[in-house]
Design a protein around this motif. Sequence first.
Motif, short mmCIF file in Angstrom:
data_model
loop_
_atom_site.label_atom_id
_atom_site.label_comp_id
_atom_site.label_asym_id
_atom_site.label_seq_id
_atom_site.Cartn_x
_atom_site.Cartn_y
_atom_site.Cartn_z
N ASP A 1 -0.80 4.12 2.85
CA ASP A 1 -1.97 5.00 2.89
C ASP A 1 -3.22 4.26 3.35
O ASP A 1 -4.10 4.85 3.98
CB ASP A 1 -2.22 5.61 1.50
CG ASP A 1 -1.12 6.58 1.07
OD1 ASP A 1 -0.37 7.03 1.96
OD2 ASP A 1 -1.02 6.86 -0.14
N SER A 2 -3.30 2.96 3.01
CA SER A 2 -4.46 2.15 3.40
C SER A 2 -4.34 1.61 4.82
O SER A 2 -5.29 1.00 5.32
CB SER A 2 -4.62 0.97 2.43
OG SER A 2 -4.78 1.42 1.11
N GLY A 3 -3.20 1.82 5.43
CA GLY A 3 -2.99 1.34 6.80
C GLY A 3 -2.73 -0.14 6.89
O GLY A 3 -2.83 -0.72 7.99
N LEU A 4 -2.41 -0.80 5.74
CA LEU A 4 -2.18 -2.25 5.75
C LEU A 4 -0.74 -2.60 6.09
O LEU A 4 -0.46 -3.67 6.62
CB LEU A 4 -2.55 -2.83 4.38
CG LEU A 4 -3.98 -2.55 3.92
CD1 LEU A 4 -4.25 -3.16 2.55
CD2 LEU A 4 -5.00 -3.05 4.93
N LEU A 5 0.17 -1.70 5.77
CA LEU A 5 1.57 -1.81 6.18
C LEU A 5 1.93 -0.57 6.98
O LEU A 5 1.35 0.50 6.77
CB LEU A 5 2.51 -1.92 4.97
CG LEU A 5 2.51 -3.22 4.18
CD1 LEU A 5 3.50 -3.11 3.02
CD2 LEU A 5 2.87 -4.42 5.06
N SER A 6 2.89 -0.71 7.87
CA SER A 6 3.36 0.44 8.63
C SER A 6 4.83 0.69 8.33
O SER A 6 5.56 -0.22 7.92
CB SER A 6 3.17 0.22 10.14
OG SER A 6 3.85 -0.94 10.57
N ASP A 7 5.23 1.93 8.46
CA ASP A 7 6.60 2.34 8.17
C ASP A 7 7.40 2.34 9.46
O ASP A 7 7.12 3.12 10.37
CB ASP A 7 6.59 3.75 7.55
CG ASP A 7 7.96 4.18 7.08
OD1 ASP A 7 8.94 3.48 7.39
OD2 ASP A 7 8.04 5.22 6.40
N PRO A 8 8.42 1.46 9.57
CA PRO A 8 9.21 1.41 10.80
C PRO A 8 10.16 2.58 10.95
O PRO A 8 10.82 2.73 11.99
CB PRO A 8 9.97 0.08 10.65
CG PRO A 8 10.10 -0.09 9.18
CD PRO A 8 8.84 0.46 8.59
N GLY A 9 10.27 3.41 9.90
CA GLY A 9 11.10 4.60 10.01
C GLY A 9 12.56 4.40 9.66
O GLY A 9 13.37 5.30 9.89
N ILE A 10 12.91 3.25 9.10
CA ILE A 10 14.29 3.01 8.68
C ILE A 10 14.29 2.55 7.23
O ILE A 10 13.33 1.97 6.75
CB ILE A 10 14.98 1.94 9.55
CG1 ILE A 10 14.18 0.63 9.50
CG2 ILE A 10 15.11 2.42 10.99
CD1 ILE A 10 14.85 -0.51 10.24
#
Length: 301
Positions: free
Chosen positions: A52-61
């Motif tokens: 939510d904070s944009g510090l990590l991103s979700d690679p979708g897996i």
Amino acid sequence: MSRFDRQRFSLLEWVEQKVVETHSDVLDVESWAFHNGVSALQLRSIIGSLFDSGLLSDPGIDQGRSVALAPAGVSELQAIREKRANRRERAAFVRNEILRWLYDHEEENVRSLAEMIQDPDVHFYGDPLTTEEVGKAFRYLSEQHMVKGRSAWGGDVLVPTLLARGIECVESGRTVSDFIKPQANVGNVYNTYLPNAQGVIIGEQENVTQNNSAGIDPTAFVQLAGYVGQVSSTLNLAEPQRVELERVAQELHGEATSGAPDQGRLRALTDRILEGLSGAAGTIAGQIAIQMGQGALNSLG
């Protein structure tokens, strides 16, 4: 930094380290959770917050397990490390933290400052304190007659104890620096005469003269404290809320009439009074008190 924030930063650091070690942009965070005693539910909460904070991103897996370090995460790590490297702020923090921690644990028969260092809630932006810096800070506080203790082999301090001056510092709400050198904030000298008990807590003298050299005009705060004390029983508050409101008003009165009222302390106490008055906004007296509180805060600039 709360324990939750510390866990967030710890996970960010771990991701950054593993990116370097594995040369992989996508990482499974379950091993971090296992080694740090973090449950699956807590892990989901931490990861969700970082997403939510944009510090990590979700690679979708592997939803909920696999993450990637976002550019904002890199910036956050750099910002925290810059704060950690500020020697002046860190030294001041350690001094204040020793007093605060000893005050909070005064009934636990603390055997040594190693107990404080090992406390997971004691850290400087997530970085644990060292025996050397804690010992140095304790010696400074001892020279200021705020603490006492016995030096031990290895730099530890045995039976650390708060002295009266240390307790007074903690309960004043001031930093060690401000408490020791209040004259650093000297400005104009205010001599405030309040006739007919206006602004004076019920039961005190009818006339009071306040002299302070802190560069702060305390009149509005003294009047607020006195007014709240006089009308508290008419605010339709539950008994516990009324008692707490009167107690904070007494604290504000004491701070405002002291020889060197602290601006931060005045602001904090007034904020607490305004919070306590939120349930009384429907009464005329409550509305007046809220206006007085807002006016007092505005007087600080």
